[in-house]
Design an enzyme around this catalytic site. Structure first.
Site, PDB file in Angstrom:
ATOM      1  N   GLU A 157       0.642  -1.152   0.108  1.00 27.15           N
ATOM      2  CA  GLU A 157       0.136  -0.158  -0.182  1.00 27.15           C
ATOM      3  C   GLU A 157       0.882   1.201  -0.008  1.00 27.15           C
ATOM      4  O   GLU A 157       1.917   1.400   0.506  1.00 27.15           O
ATOM      5  CB  GLU A 157      -0.927   0.062   1.223  1.00 27.15           C
ATOM      6  CG  GLU A 157      -1.964  -1.024   1.135  1.00 27.15           C
ATOM      7  CD  GLU A 157      -3.085  -0.923   2.220  1.00 27.15           C
ATOM      8  OE1 GLU A 157      -4.172  -0.631   2.189  1.00 27.15           O
ATOM      9  OE2 GLU A 157      -2.526  -1.027   3.491  1.00 27.15           O
ATOM     10  N   CYS A 185       3.055   8.540   1.254  1.00 33.06           N
ATOM     11  CA  CYS A 185       3.750   7.581   2.243  1.00 33.06           C
ATOM     12  C   CYS A 185       4.081   6.237   1.468  1.00 33.06           C
ATOM     13  O   CYS A 185       3.030   5.619   1.193  1.00 33.06           O
ATOM     14  CB  CYS A 185       2.651   7.711   3.390  1.00 33.06           C
ATOM     15  SG  CYS A 185       3.231   6.513   4.605  1.00 33.06           S
ATOM     16  N   CYS A 237       6.656  -6.455   7.778  1.00 36.51           N
ATOM     17  CA  CYS A 237       7.618  -6.071   8.927  1.00 36.51           C
ATOM     18  C   CYS A 237       8.192  -6.810   9.649  1.00 36.51           C
ATOM     19  O   CYS A 237       7.410  -7.732  10.215  1.00 36.51           O
ATOM     20  CB  CYS A 237       7.282  -4.673   9.346  1.00 36.51           C
ATOM     21  SG  CYS A 237       8.449  -3.727  10.259  1.00 36.51           S
ATOM     22  N   CYS A 279       6.743  -4.124  16.144  1.00 40.12           N
ATOM     23  CA  CYS A 279       6.281  -3.029  17.359  1.00 40.12           C
ATOM     24  C   CYS A 279       5.048  -3.143  17.452  1.00 40.12           C
ATOM     25  O   CYS A 279       4.199  -3.807  17.043  1.00 40.12           O
ATOM     26  CB  CYS A 279       6.475  -1.585  16.515  1.00 40.12           C
ATOM     27  SG  CYS A 279       8.190  -1.163  16.077  1.00 40.12           S
ATOM     28  N   CYS A 321       1.772  -1.488  16.041  1.00 38.78           N
ATOM     29  CA  CYS A 321       1.735  -1.184  14.697  1.00 38.78           C
ATOM     30  C   CYS A 321       1.200  -2.520  13.754  1.00 38.78           C
ATOM     31  O   CYS A 321       1.261  -3.637  14.235  1.00 38.78           O
ATOM     32  CB  CYS A 321       3.001  -1.128  14.166  1.00 38.78           C
ATOM     33  SG  CYS A 321       3.160  -0.670  12.373  1.00 38.78           S
ATOM     34  N   GLU A 347      10.316  -1.446   7.285  1.00 41.98           N
ATOM     35  CA  GLU A 347      11.288  -1.063   7.884  1.00 41.98           C
ATOM     36  C   GLU A 347      12.562  -0.526   6.869  1.00 41.98           C
ATOM     37  O   GLU A 347      13.393  -1.354   6.415  1.00 41.98           O
ATOM     38  CB  GLU A 347      12.416  -1.601   9.038  1.00 41.98           C
ATOM     39  CG  GLU A 347      13.415  -1.331   9.602  1.00 41.98           C
ATOM     40  CD  GLU A 347      13.349   0.381  10.028  1.00 41.98           C
ATOM     41  OE1 GLU A 347      12.476   0.618  10.766  1.00 41.98           O
ATOM     42  OE2 GLU A 347      14.250   1.086   9.481  1.00 41.98           O
ATOM     43  N   SER A 377      12.012   7.267   7.528  1.00 44.46           N
ATOM     44  CA  SER A 377      11.633   6.958   8.992  1.00 44.46           C
ATOM     45  C   SER A 377      12.207   5.564   9.374  1.00 44.46           C
ATOM     46  O   SER A 377      11.810   4.758   8.602  1.00 44.46           O
ATOM     47  CB  SER A 377      10.379   7.051   9.017  1.00 44.46           C
ATOM     48  OG  SER A 377       9.912   6.833  10.298  1.00 44.46           O
ATOM     49  N   CYS A 427      -0.886   6.085   9.907  1.00 40.70           N
ATOM     50  CA  CYS A 427       0.385   5.580  10.373  1.00 40.70           C
ATOM     51  C   CYS A 427       0.071   4.541  11.232  1.00 40.70           C
ATOM     52  O   CYS A 427      -0.943   4.385  11.918  1.00 40.70           O
ATOM     53  CB  CYS A 427       1.107   6.546  11.379  1.00 40.70           C
ATOM     54  SG  CYS A 427       1.756   7.973  10.372  1.00 40.70           S
TER      55      CYS A 427
END
Ligand code: SAH
Length: 363
Positions: A95, A116, A123, A127, A130, A171, A202, A344
């Protein structure tokens, strides 16, 4: 959905093209002609490259694919946040979120579009808050698949993308080689031509990779997903902190600051009862001031299946004011795209099945 055997044209830099041409006894300027067709004229086949000989076009067809990313679905409306679901050559889905104007990392308020983008399928960093990490890690994106997200959105909207944040799925610093190549193509004047200062990478805090990336001459920006001001709090929600403690992370950030001479941004999501105490704000203020970094506070976006929620507005504001009183430049972000799960941390791994697109199950 067979895997594409040929590399995509959008993964090569001008130097790569020059090398390719020279290896085949072709003049250097052919490379320049190719990138012009790809990035200025935006053609979608070698056939259209009419100033190349038929033989050369044939040779190119045998070695490369065009690898444009097909859009599977667009969610959202014309003038607000829109979410694009793309299908990769191996059938995986990623996405990309298009955010209009005012939420802008470069700090300007012109009516510009920020994209974005994702750097991996899934990932591995786990975390706890997330959605992207819920189903684990599948694979790295190729440079062409990173660049392809920008090209596909520009093609669909007819408008150039001016800002990029690597805050989609994945990441980026765990995919450093391909990320670096993509940044080069996105930034180059022969390429997508997006200013380096308008590209923000980021990271959840991969210290050695931050140091490596600081050596890239491009003046890209760096954002750190901090989310905890002490190891004790950060460790609970970000397992990566066990590998790179806050002290180690800050060592890398000092290197970045010394080399790049630019302000770093800390992202700090506010999660009720987890990291939103004013004691955390005090420590955060001290740390941010020490680095001359700014802080983006982001009220937590709920993720289905996870227990966390955002603190109430007075608590959010008290946290903000503590930072400001501590001499730190801070903002409290009003999220865009919350309603379409495009904010986010709301990008989840999805899968295409005969019944349609489904969210991939955890684990
Ligand atoms: N892995 C990189 C890139 C992903 S960025 C990184 O961690 O920086 C995605 C951003 O969204 C990060 O700042 C992440 O911490 C934040 N985020 C994740 N889940 C969120 C949620 N539920 N609400 C708000 N922000 C979230």
């Amino acid at each position: 959905m067979s895997a594409s055997p040929l590399p995509s044209v959008f993964g090569l830099t001008l130097d790569d093209w020059i090398e390719w041409m020279q290896e085949r006894g072709q003049p250097k300027f052919r490379a320049k002609q190719i990138v012009e067709w790809l990035y200025q004229k935006r053609v979608s086949s070698f056939e259209e490259m009419t100033n190349l000989s038929r033989e050369l076009r044939q040779l190119l067809t045998e070695h490369f694919s065009f690898g444009a990313l097909p859009v599977v679905r667009v969610t959202g409306s014309e003038d607000s946040t829109r979410k694009y679901l793309f299908r990769l050559h191996d059938g995986r889905l990623i996405e990309t979120v298009r955010i209009p104007a005012n939420v802008n990392f470069a700090g300007d308020r012109s009516p510009r579009i920020t994209l974005c983008i994702s750097s991996q399928v899934g990932c591995a960093y786990d975390c706890k808050f997330c959605a992207s990490g819920l189903a684990g890690f599948t694979r790295n994106l190729e440079a062409a698949e990173i660049v392809g997200q920008v090209l596909a959105v520009e093609r669909e909207t007819g408008e150039p993308v001016r800002n990029i944040v690597f805050m989609g799925m994945g990441e980026p610093l765990a995919n450093l080689t391909r990320l670096t190549k993509a940044l080069e193509i996105l930034n180059a004047d022969w390429g997508v031509n997006i200013g380096a200062r308008h590209m923000t990478v980021s990271t959840s805090g991969l210290a050695p990779q931050i140091e490596k990336l600081s050596k890239l001459p491009m003046q890209i920006r760096l954002a750190i997903s901090l989310h905890g001001a002490t190891d004790e709090v950060r460790e609970k929600i970000m397992p990566v902190n066990k590998k790179y403690s806050i002290t180690r992370l800050f060592e890398a950030l000092e290197t970045w600051r010394d080399v790049k001479k630019q302000k770093i941004t800390f992202e700090y999501i506010l999660i009720e009862g987890v990291n939103d105490s004013l004691e955390q704000a005090e420590v955060l203020a001290k740390r941010a001031r020490g680095l001359n970094a700014k802080v983006n506070l982001i009220p937590y976006n709920t993720v289905e299946g996870l227990p966390w929620k955002r603190p109430d507005v007075p608590q959010q504001e008290a946290f903000l004011h503590t930072l400001e009183r501590g001499g730190v430049k801070a903002t409290l972000r009003r999220e865009k795209g919350h309603d379409i799960d495009a904010a986010c941390g709301q990008l989840r791994l999805q899968q295409e099945t005969e019944e349609g697109i489904i969210v991939k199950e955890q684990g």
